[in-house]
Motif scaffolding. Structure first.
Motif, PDB file in Angstrom:
ATOM      1  N   HIS A  60       2.080   5.430  -6.534  1.00 44.95           N
ATOM      2  CA  HIS A  60       1.830   5.068  -5.141  1.00 44.95           C
ATOM      3  C   HIS A  60       3.127   4.649  -4.459  1.00 44.95           C
ATOM      4  N   LYS A  61       3.324   5.168  -3.239  1.00 45.49           N
ATOM      5  CA  LYS A  61       4.534   4.869  -2.486  1.00 45.49           C
ATOM      6  C   LYS A  61       4.367   3.654  -1.568  1.00 45.49           C
ATOM      7  N   SER A  62       3.110   3.253  -1.328  1.00 45.00           N
ATOM      8  CA  SER A  62       2.857   2.158  -0.398  1.00 45.00           C
ATOM      9  C   SER A  62       2.081   1.036  -1.084  1.00 45.00           C
ATOM     10  N   GLU A  63       1.876  -0.044  -0.337  1.00 48.08           N
ATOM     11  CA  GLU A  63       1.107  -1.176  -0.842  1.00 48.08           C
ATOM     12  C   GLU A  63      -0.392  -0.880  -0.728  1.00 48.08           C
ATOM     13  N   PRO A  64      -1.225  -1.430  -1.626  1.00 47.41           N
ATOM     14  CA  PRO A  64      -2.664  -1.199  -1.528  1.00 47.41           C
ATOM     15  C   PRO A  64      -3.245  -1.800  -0.257  1.00 47.41           C
ATOM     16  N   CYS A  65      -4.353  -1.210   0.195  1.00 50.44           N
ATOM     17  CA  CYS A  65      -5.023  -1.681   1.405  1.00 50.44           C
ATOM     18  C   CYS A  65      -5.781  -2.979   1.131  1.00 50.44           C
ATOM     19  N   ASP A  66      -6.082  -3.704   2.206  1.00 50.15           N
ATOM     20  CA  ASP A  66      -6.897  -4.913   2.117  1.00 50.15           C
ATOM     21  C   ASP A  66      -8.366  -4.543   2.270  1.00 50.15           C
ATOM     22  N   GLU A  67      -9.208  -5.108   1.421  1.00 50.64           N
ATOM     23  CA  GLU A  67     -10.626  -4.748   1.405  1.00 50.64           C
ATOM     24  C   GLU A  67     -11.443  -5.605   2.370  1.00 50.64           C
ATOM     25  N   ILE A  68     -12.380  -4.956   3.066  1.00 51.16           N
ATOM     26  CA  ILE A  68     -13.403  -5.641   3.856  1.00 51.16           C
ATOM     27  C   ILE A  68     -14.745  -5.245   3.263  1.00 51.16           C
TER      28      ILE A  68
END
Length: 462
Positions: free
Chosen positions: A147-155
């Motif tokens: 992965h090139k980016s940071e993980p998303c924040d979960e809702i």
């Protein structure tokens, strides 16, 4: 129930040791009632997290059940139509083994009440329990390992609803700098998939041996093959998905697909006895700017497919054929305006060692009443001949790779197209047959019609 965990039922036991206060015991309230019916109460349900199968069976055998309890159980079955659960110990323990206990939220009062020593002990217990690795990334599919980016924040949403006669579940959406990701799941009863496979006699050995028309009909009937699109409306502003991916879980393929599906099944606590289709869609922020989400709504839109209809043969110009549109019931008349055998020398740069079938038939026809290209298609019911190797030539392509190179019209033949013609003739449609090495004079055409459009559904998520 705990907010954010859908219909899961938990047992809360304050007298347990730190780290063991909360355990899931049922996937839904109906399942909890079925467990009550077989366990004659909640004692075994609450305590079996610490027991073996033998200890559970011993408790059940020694338990004294009052006549009033039996009477209440009979009354419950009469009122609900529910039956006692099968293999209650296995059901509860399988659920608990797959559950991520670190995801349980505790209130501030809990941390204020429990001693620091007990909190430390609870943390040690939780650390010993394997947590399901889970992270969602924008613009990446389920299978990406780097992965090139940071993980998303979960809702967490835990939204269940029905549409198009199917059960749908949106457990969560995820936000990041580029946009939002939504996981949308469709549940399918395993018996429906089995009935479909039995009808077509689908096996691992023959699943690629069906004709193009059979495959088209199978795709329509496959309960896992429902085609849909999702649009999001955030803070009153519509956002369309710009990319996505999907995959399907089938219980009897679990060992084959385990690496792909186990994290999804565990994290979302999905029923492993059902089939699931998960579609992950990415929605870019409007103007590229992240949004503070106040309201959110998803709109489910059906994407109809073409269903095979009648077939008919043509041999010459002037023939007239009638057919009925199964979607609308309208009877149409097709008049062949042109029917001509043709020959085309097909060549592909860099593939001179292959010979391609040149002979085909072009047909122009009119329709009354008129139909548009988006409503129907017409193709040759037979397949084109496969390319063949010119004797003495060698190719860098394997046989299968060479077969995959498309001849004009493809395996099914070209679909109908609308062509401009002199006004005296009116609007004509055109179709081209299969391509063969030997000339032929008759074509059996396959008509296909677009499915009936299912009304879209909007669901409020926030």
């Amino acid at each position: 129930m705990i907010e954010g965990f859908g219909e899961l039922i938990f047992a809360i036991s304050p007298m347990n040791c730190p780290g063991e206060y909360v355990h899931p015991v049922a996937k839904s309230f109906d399942d909890f009632l079925r467990l009550l019916l077989v366990c004659d109460g909640d004692a075994a349900i609450e305590q079996c997290w610490q027991w073996s199968q033998e200890q559970f069976d011993q408790f059940m055998g020694e338990q004294q059940v009052l006549p009033e309890t039996k009477e209440a159980a009979m009354r419950l079955m009469e009122l609900t139509g529910l039956e006692p659960a099968e293999l209650p110990y296995k059901y509860i323990r399988d659920l608990q083994k797959s559950f991520n206990y670190k995801s349980i939220p505790f209130s501030e009062e809990y941390y204020e009440t429990v001693s620091p020593e007990d909190l430390e002990q609870a943390e040690e217990i939780l650390c010993e329990q394997p947590a399901t690795p889970w992270a969602v990334y924008y613009e990446e599919n389920f299978w990406a390992s780097q992965h090139k980016s940071e993980p998303c924040d979960e809702i967490s949403l835990e939204k269940h609803f029905q549409w198009a006669g199917r059960d749908w579940y949106i457990p969560s959406v995820y936000t990041c700098e580029k946009g939002m990701v939504a996981d949308i799941l469709m549940r399918v009863d395993t018996s429906k998939l089995q009935a479909f496979m039995d009808k077509w006699n689908v096996t691992p050995e023959n699943e690629f041996q069906f004709t193009p028309m059979q495959r088209r009909q199978m795709e329509l009937e496959n309960p896992l093959g429902f085609h849909f699109r999702t649009d999001m409306t955030i803070n009153g502003k519509p956002i369309r998905s710009n990319r996505g991916c999907s995959t399907a879980y089938v219980p009897f393929r679990y060992e084959i697909d385990r690496q792909e599906w186990e994290p999804i099944l565990d994290y979302y606590n999905l029923d492993r006895a059902s089939c699931w289709v998960i579609q992950r869609s990415c929605f870019p922020w409007i103007d590229g700017q992240p949004m503070d989400i106040v309201t959110m709504e998803v709109t489910m839109k059906h994407q109809p497919m073409f269903a095979p209809g009648e077939t008919f043969e043509t041999r010459a110009t002037g023939e007239v054929h009638t057919f009925q549109n199964p979607t609308t019931g309208t009877v149409h008349t097709l008049t062949v305006q042109e029917f001509e055998a043709k020959e085309m020398d097909i060549k592909f740069p860099g593939l001179k060692e292959r010979e391609y079938p040149p002979h085909h038939i072009a047909m122009a026809f009119s329709l009354e009443p008129e139909l548009s290209q988006t409503e129907f298609s017409i193709t040759d019911s037979l397949q084109s001949d496969e390319p063949r190797v010119i004797p003495g030539c060698t190719s860098g392509y394997s046989s299968k790779e060479a077969e995959a190179i498309g001849i004009i019209g493809g395996a099914d033949g070209p679909t109908a197209i609308i062509m401009g013609t002199p006004e005296s003739k009116g609007q004509l449609h055109a179709a081209v047959s299969r391509f063969c090495f030997e000339p032929f004079d008759t074509v059996r055409w396959q008509l296909s019609f677009k499915e009936k459009q299912i009304k879209e559904k909007s669901v409020e998520l926030m």
